[in-house]
Design an enzyme around this catalytic site. Sequence first.
Site, short mmCIF file in Angstrom:
data_model
loop_
_atom_site.label_atom_id
_atom_site.label_comp_id
_atom_site.label_asym_id
_atom_site.label_seq_id
_atom_site.Cartn_x
_atom_site.Cartn_y
_atom_site.Cartn_z
N CYS A 36 8.81 137.08 -23.63
CA CYS A 36 9.32 137.83 -22.49
C CYS A 36 7.98 138.06 -21.67
O CYS A 36 7.10 138.69 -21.91
CB CYS A 36 9.82 139.27 -22.71
SG CYS A 36 10.03 140.15 -21.43
N SER A 55 38.57 122.57 -26.01
CA SER A 55 39.43 122.44 -27.19
C SER A 55 40.43 123.69 -27.41
O SER A 55 41.32 123.65 -28.15
CB SER A 55 38.67 122.30 -28.40
OG SER A 55 37.59 123.31 -28.69
N HIS A 60 29.51 131.69 -20.75
CA HIS A 60 28.69 131.52 -21.82
C HIS A 60 27.18 131.50 -21.62
O HIS A 60 26.30 131.13 -22.71
CB HIS A 60 29.11 130.31 -22.79
CG HIS A 60 30.60 130.40 -23.42
ND1 HIS A 60 31.05 129.61 -24.28
CD2 HIS A 60 31.32 131.46 -23.33
CE1 HIS A 60 32.27 130.14 -24.48
NE2 HIS A 60 32.52 131.15 -24.20
#
Length: 247
Positions: free
Chosen positions: A150, A192, A117
Amino acid sequence: MSSTRPMTFSRTDFVVVLTGAGVSAESGIQTFRDAGGLWEEHDIYEIASPEGFRRDPRKVWRFYAARRDQAKDCHPNPAHRALVALEQRLGDRLLLVTQNVDGLHRRAGSTRIVEMHGNLFRSKCTAIGCDGYHVPWDDPKSHEPEMPVCPHCGSLARPDVVWFGELLNRRDLRTVEDAVQRCTVFVAIGTSGAVYPAAGLAHAARRAGARTVLVNKDPAENLGEFDIFLQGKAGETLPVLFDASDA
Ligand code: OAD
Ligand code: ZN
């Protein structure tokens, strides 16, 4: 807890460990779906989706800057350290797959790791085609300006984390799927089982013939995919579970 016994591994075992927010809970990092978790206080789609970011990037950045500040002040706990010890035992017969973006596994010393992630301490450019879009950058100071830009093209930057509705990095996903296909043991810890594709890995591992083990404080949503459920805190269970020395 007292019933937990050390797991034994044979020389032909290949182990995939999937971790979630529960592994960092004992370091003081808030989980998502427990009582008092992050998704109780925040609207998941406002904070963790491309649409939410387009609507209010400042709000999203504030959330991630706060997460980063929290993670910086926390330290790896015995669960992270037990996984480092497991890597020392198994070497390349282990892949650690984490949904956590707090960087604590790496800080503890794990190296054979996929952060599926993303990572709170990296940013990427929002402009497709920019170098900074393809190569996320470390930015210890990027929460100082409220809206980091950026360094390559000056466009708005975003956290290098995966949001709802987004695809995982293709190379990471391939690495994880390949490992799951050939693993003989799959251990999910502190998650979970609510968010896919991570939640589907136990099913895939089992179909591929692996023994599946869950270490969690509460029964996970995908509890039925596990052969063994060790209910308890990761920081107490893992040091015992991974303590054997037959690897
Ligand atoms: P959740 O918050 O959904 O679940 C945490 C799990 O850990 C729960 O099942 C708890 O019972 C368990 N738990 C809590 N403390 C524990 C402890 N000390 N020891 C062992 N277990 C404990 O977190 P995740 O499953 O990681 O995604 O959430 C998955 C994804 O949803 C996250 O990566 C994040 C979130 O939205 C993105 O942001 C893309
Ligand atoms: Zn750029």
